[in-house]
Design a protein around this motif. Structure first.
Motif, PDB file in Angstrom:
ATOM      1  N   GLY A  92      57.377   2.309 -13.313  1.00 15.96           N
ATOM      2  CA  GLY A  92      56.632   1.387 -12.483  1.00 15.96           C
ATOM      3  C   GLY A  92      55.705   2.177 -11.580  1.00 15.96           C
ATOM      4  O   GLY A  92      55.407   3.353 -11.833  1.00 15.96           O
ATOM      5  N   GLY A  93      55.260   1.555 -10.488  1.00 16.68           N
ATOM      6  CA  GLY A  93      54.322   2.231  -9.602  1.00 16.68           C
ATOM      7  C   GLY A  93      54.865   3.523  -9.030  1.00 16.68           C
ATOM      8  O   GLY A  93      54.182   4.561  -9.018  1.00 16.68           O
ATOM      9  N   VAL A  94      56.110   3.507  -8.565  1.00 17.74           N
ATOM     10  CA  VAL A  94      56.707   4.706  -7.981  1.00 17.74           C
ATOM     11  C   VAL A  94      56.954   5.762  -9.044  1.00 17.74           C
ATOM     12  O   VAL A  94      56.663   6.949  -8.855  1.00 17.74           O
ATOM     13  N   GLU A 109      53.941   0.329 -23.200  1.00 17.33           N
ATOM     14  CA  GLU A 109      52.683   0.405 -22.451  1.00 17.33           C
ATOM     15  C   GLU A 109      52.835   1.208 -21.154  1.00 17.33           C
ATOM     16  O   GLU A 109      51.895   1.871 -20.715  1.00 17.33           O
ATOM     17  N   LYS A 110      54.027   1.169 -20.563  1.00 15.90           N
ATOM     18  CA  LYS A 110      54.268   1.984 -19.373  1.00 15.90           C
ATOM     19  C   LYS A 110      54.313   3.471 -19.749  1.00 15.90           C
ATOM     20  O   LYS A 110      53.837   4.330 -18.998  1.00 15.90           O
ATOM     21  N   LEU A 111      54.880   3.764 -20.898  1.00 14.98           N
ATOM     22  CA  LEU A 111      54.940   5.153 -21.341  1.00 14.98           C
ATOM     23  C   LEU A 111      53.562   5.698 -21.682  1.00 14.98           C
ATOM     24  O   LEU A 111      53.273   6.880 -21.453  1.00 14.98           O
ATOM     25  N   GLU A 112      52.694   4.846 -22.189  1.00 19.41           N
ATOM     26  CA  GLU A 112      51.321   5.265 -22.447  1.00 19.41           C
ATOM     27  C   GLU A 112      50.620   5.615 -21.138  1.00 19.41           C
ATOM     28  O   GLU A 112      49.894   6.622 -21.045  1.00 19.41           O
ATOM     29  N   LEU A 113      50.845   4.795 -20.110  1.00 20.11           N
ATOM     30  CA  LEU A 113      50.302   5.107 -18.785  1.00 20.11           C
ATOM     31  C   LEU A 113      50.863   6.431 -18.274  1.00 20.11           C
ATOM     32  O   LEU A 113      50.139   7.238 -17.678  1.00 20.11           O
ATOM     33  N   ALA A 114      52.159   6.647 -18.485  1.00 19.18           N
ATOM     34  CA  ALA A 114      52.780   7.887 -18.028  1.00 19.18           C
ATOM     35  C   ALA A 114      52.108   9.103 -18.657  1.00 19.18           C
ATOM     36  O   ALA A 114      51.894  10.127 -17.991  1.00 19.18           O
ATOM     37  N   ARG A 115      51.764   9.002 -19.941  1.00 18.04           N
ATOM     38  CA  ARG A 115      51.068  10.112 -20.598  1.00 18.04           C
ATOM     39  C   ARG A 115      49.706  10.366 -19.947  1.00 18.04           C
ATOM     40  O   ARG A 115      49.291  11.515 -19.782  1.00 18.04           O
ATOM     41  N   MET A 160      66.579  17.087 -26.406  1.00 21.74           N
ATOM     42  CA  MET A 160      65.183  17.514 -26.289  1.00 21.74           C
ATOM     43  C   MET A 160      65.040  18.824 -25.540  1.00 21.74           C
ATOM     44  O   MET A 160      64.117  19.612 -25.808  1.00 21.74           O
ATOM     45  N   THR A 161      65.920  19.052 -24.565  1.00 26.61           N
ATOM     46  CA  THR A 161      65.742  20.179 -23.641  1.00 26.61           C
ATOM     47  C   THR A 161      66.732  21.307 -23.866  1.00 26.61           C
ATOM     48  O   THR A 161      66.656  22.337 -23.183  1.00 26.61           O
ATOM     49  N   GLY A 162      67.665  21.117 -24.792  1.00 27.63           N
ATOM     50  CA  GLY A 162      68.661  22.146 -25.017  1.00 27.63           C
ATOM     51  C   GLY A 162      69.689  22.229 -23.904  1.00 27.63           C
ATOM     52  O   GLY A 162      70.132  23.347 -23.561  1.00 27.63           O
ATOM     53  N   GLY A 163      70.040  21.088 -23.330  1.00 24.87           N
ATOM     54  CA  GLY A 163      71.113  21.104 -22.328  1.00 24.87           C
ATOM     55  C   GLY A 163      70.870  20.285 -21.088  1.00 24.87           C
ATOM     56  O   GLY A 163      71.786  20.062 -20.294  1.00 24.87           O
ATOM     57  N   GLY A 164      69.659  19.818 -20.853  1.00 25.26           N
ATOM     58  CA  GLY A 164      69.395  18.997 -19.676  1.00 25.26           C
ATOM     59  C   GLY A 164      68.190  19.476 -18.892  1.00 25.26           C
ATOM     60  O   GLY A 164      67.612  20.532 -19.160  1.00 25.26           O
ATOM     61  N   VAL A 165      67.800  18.684 -17.901  1.00 24.49           N
ATOM     62  CA  VAL A 165      66.617  18.996 -17.090  1.00 24.49           C
ATOM     63  C   VAL A 165      67.032  19.650 -15.775  1.00 24.49           C
ATOM     64  O   VAL A 165      68.172  19.529 -15.325  1.00 24.49           O
ATOM     65  N   GLU A 166      66.081  20.318 -15.173  1.00 24.04           N
ATOM     66  CA  GLU A 166      66.327  20.927 -13.857  1.00 24.04           C
ATOM     67  C   GLU A 166      66.222  19.906 -12.729  1.00 24.04           C
ATOM     68  O   GLU A 166      66.926  20.015 -11.719  1.00 24.04           O
ATOM     69  N   TYR A 167      65.332  18.927 -12.894  1.00 25.94           N
ATOM     70  CA  TYR A 167      65.119  17.906 -11.866  1.00 25.94           C
ATOM     71  C   TYR A 167      65.002  16.536 -12.543  1.00 25.94           C
ATOM     72  O   TYR A 167      64.302  16.395 -13.549  1.00 25.94           O
ATOM     73  N   SER A 168      65.692  15.561 -11.994  1.00 22.59           N
ATOM     74  CA  SER A 168      65.541  14.186 -12.473  1.00 22.59           C
ATOM     75  C   SER A 168      65.243  13.286 -11.286  1.00 22.59           C
ATOM     76  O   SER A 168      65.670  13.558 -10.150  1.00 22.59           O
ATOM     77  N   PHE A 169      64.513  12.209 -11.571  1.00 23.72           N
ATOM     78  CA  PHE A 169      64.127  11.251 -10.533  1.00 23.72           C
ATOM     79  C   PHE A 169      64.412   9.848 -11.035  1.00 23.72           C
ATOM     80  O   PHE A 169      63.880   9.426 -12.067  1.00 23.72           O
ATOM     81  N   GLU A 170      65.261   9.124 -10.309  1.00 20.56           N
ATOM     82  CA  GLU A 170      65.592   7.748 -10.645  1.00 20.56           C
ATOM     83  C   GLU A 170      64.688   6.844  -9.827  1.00 20.56           C
ATOM     84  O   GLU A 170      64.751   6.842  -8.590  1.00 20.56           O
ATOM     85  N   CYS A 171      63.840   6.068 -10.499  1.00 18.23           N
ATOM     86  CA  CYS A 171      62.821   5.266  -9.809  1.00 18.23           C
ATOM     87  C   CYS A 171      62.972   3.772 -10.068  1.00 18.23           C
ATOM     88  O   CYS A 171      61.985   3.025  -9.981  1.00 18.23           O
ATOM     89  N   LEU A 172      64.180   3.332 -10.389  1.00 22.60           N
ATOM     90  CA  LEU A 172      64.418   1.915 -10.671  1.00 22.60           C
ATOM     91  C   LEU A 172      65.350   1.257  -9.658  1.00 22.60           C
ATOM     92  O   LEU A 172      65.258   0.059  -9.400  1.00 22.60           O
ATOM     93  N   GLY A 173      66.286   2.015  -9.104  1.00 23.47           N
ATOM     94  CA  GLY A 173      67.225   1.444  -8.158  1.00 23.47           C
ATOM     95  C   GLY A 173      68.384   0.734  -8.818  1.00 23.47           C
ATOM     96  O   GLY A 173      68.854  -0.298  -8.332  1.00 23.47           O
ATOM     97  N   LEU A 174      68.892   1.277  -9.918  1.00 23.86           N
ATOM     98  CA  LEU A 174      70.007   0.688 -10.651  1.00 23.86           C
ATOM     99  C   LEU A 174      71.190   1.655 -10.673  1.00 23.86           C
ATOM    100  O   LEU A 174      71.007   2.879 -10.757  1.00 23.86           O
ATOM    101  N   LYS A 175      72.397   1.115 -10.627  1.00 27.14           N
ATOM    102  CA  LYS A 175      73.600   1.938 -10.698  1.00 27.14           C
ATOM    103  C   LYS A 175      73.615   2.783 -11.967  1.00 27.14           C
ATOM    104  O   LYS A 175      73.846   3.999 -11.921  1.00 27.14           O
ATOM    105  N   VAL A 192      53.521  -5.412 -15.150  1.00 25.75           N
ATOM    106  CA  VAL A 192      52.465  -4.944 -14.256  1.00 25.75           C
ATOM    107  C   VAL A 192      52.948  -3.713 -13.503  1.00 25.75           C
ATOM    108  O   VAL A 192      54.150  -3.478 -13.352  1.00 25.75           O
ATOM    109  N   VAL A 193      51.990  -2.925 -13.015  1.00 23.92           N
ATOM    110  CA  VAL A 193      52.321  -1.767 -12.185  1.00 23.92           C
ATOM    111  C   VAL A 193      52.153  -2.159 -10.727  1.00 23.92           C
ATOM    112  O   VAL A 193      53.120  -2.350 -10.001  1.00 23.92           O
TER     113      VAL A 193
END
Length: 363
Positions: free
Chosen positions: A190-192, A216-222, A244-259, A353-354
């Motif tokens: 989304g926007g955030v 369509e959101k993923l296209e915007l992300a690209r 994809m990363t061979g074990g995980g990412v260094e930083y993740s960001f949760e931008c939805l607000g879901l458990k 919508v964004v």
């Protein structure tokens, strides 16, 4: 003035005539130019967060100063401004330690129900929202809730920086301090989330993986800098990230607000990684994590409004937009009138919508 009023959770807002007090000491009257419809507002509309009602919501906005009260020295009539809910006093222990976003002075950062700036004739007090209430033709706010901007900056783009962009970019740059070359995952576009994608690109992340349920959101992300995308469906996104990363990412960001996605953000970390919860998890909801995962120095943290110093950060973000490095134009889905606000939030619920901006017709 006309304002959109929320009377009860899960009920349509009504357009009412609401009055504002005259500016008092350190207060500024602003004619609202644009106000964004943000998912944070939706949390209160749906009753996921408590707030005294009736209230005028809205917190992502731009406008033009109409009048100032006694002892206002930073602004004058005619100045173009962005509002920010991170109003600060500058003197409390948090402010003097450099964490103005966490200001503790409740006389400046008034708690819900404390403000007496709004009134109406129908049924008693009208409550101000997050010290702003920008779903209205004018706002009366503390001068420390505003940042002055170059009048040549379009006020619609400026409004976006007032919450969503500051929150997303700031979570990457200020809260997590993502270093050059890092591998990053961003859950929710989304926007955030899209602002976080852009922020990761600005930070120089080597790999930016965006996750969403809508192609369509993923296209915007690209377009905003994602190097990889995951269309979330039946497969486990955590396992997809690990593969994809061979074990995980260094930083993740949760931008939805879901458990669920907050727990996934932690689970997709490689050892030593950091998960930042940016979305507003509903009030009272608890996040469950495996204690063993902390033995590998994985971390989880929150981010409030991108840990901003908004009077410094927001002009810098607008400078990046002028350089073409911060993408704001991509985020505006449509402009609407104030009386179309309920339809706007229905579109926001659908996820198509964004950012929708209420255009008050002054710019």
């Amino acid at each position: 003035m006309k304002a959109a009023v929320l009377h009860a959770p899960n009920q349509p807002m009504t357009i009412e005539e609401v009055s504002l007090a005259k500016p008092k000491r350190k207060e500024v009257l602003v004619r609202t130019a644009f106000a964004g419809l943000c998912h944070s507002d939706l949390h209160f509309i749906e009753g996921l967060y408590p707030h005294p009602l009736p209230a005028v919501l809205g917190h992502e906005s731009s406008g033009i100063v109409e009048a100032v009260g006694e002892d206002v020295t930073y602004l004058k009539p005619g100045d173009h401004v962005i509002s920010c809910l991170s109003v600060f006093c500058g003197a409390c222990p948090q402010c003097t330690a450099g964490r103005t976003v966490l200001c503790e002075d409740t006389e400046v950062k008034m708690q819900p129900g404390q403000s007496r700036r709004l009134s109406w004739e129908k049924e008693g007090q009208m409550h101000q929202f997050l010290n702003l209430s920008s779903f209205a033709e004018t706002m009366l706010v503390h001068e420390h809730a505003l940042v002055k901007i170059d009048p040549e900056i379009p006020l619609d783009r400026a409004a976006l920086v007032g919450c969503g962009v500051m929150t997303g970019v700031g979570a990457v740059m200020n809260t997590a301090r993502v270093p050059v070359g890092a591998v990053v995952a961003i859950i929710g576009c989304g926007g955030v989330g899209l602002a976080a994608v852009n922020g990761a690109a600005l930070a120089g992340a080597s790999r930016i993986i965006a996750l969403d349920r809508l192609p369509e959101k993923l296209e915007l992300a690209r377009q905003l800098g994602a190097t990889d995308t995951i269309l979330v469906g039946n497969e486990d996104p955590v396992q997809q990230i690990r593969d994809m990363t061979g074990g995980g990412v260094e930083y993740s960001f949760e931008c939805l607000g879901l458990k669920a996605t907050a727990e996934q953000a932690f689970a997709m970390l490689r050892p030593g990684g950091t998960a930042t919860i940016v979305g507003m998890v509903p009030f009272g909801v608890k996040i469950e994590l495996h204690g063993f995962d902390f033995l590998r120095e994985r971390k989880i943290q929150g981010s409030s409004m991108g840990s901003n110093h908004f009077r410094t950060d927001m002009p810098r973000l607008l400078a990046l937009w002028r350089q073409g490095r911060l993408k704001l134009d991509h985020l505006i889905s449509r402009r609407i009138r104030l009386d179309e606000i309920n339809e706007g939030f229905e579109r926001l619920k659908g996820g198509q919508v964004v950012r929708q901006l209420i255009d008050f017709g002054i710019a």
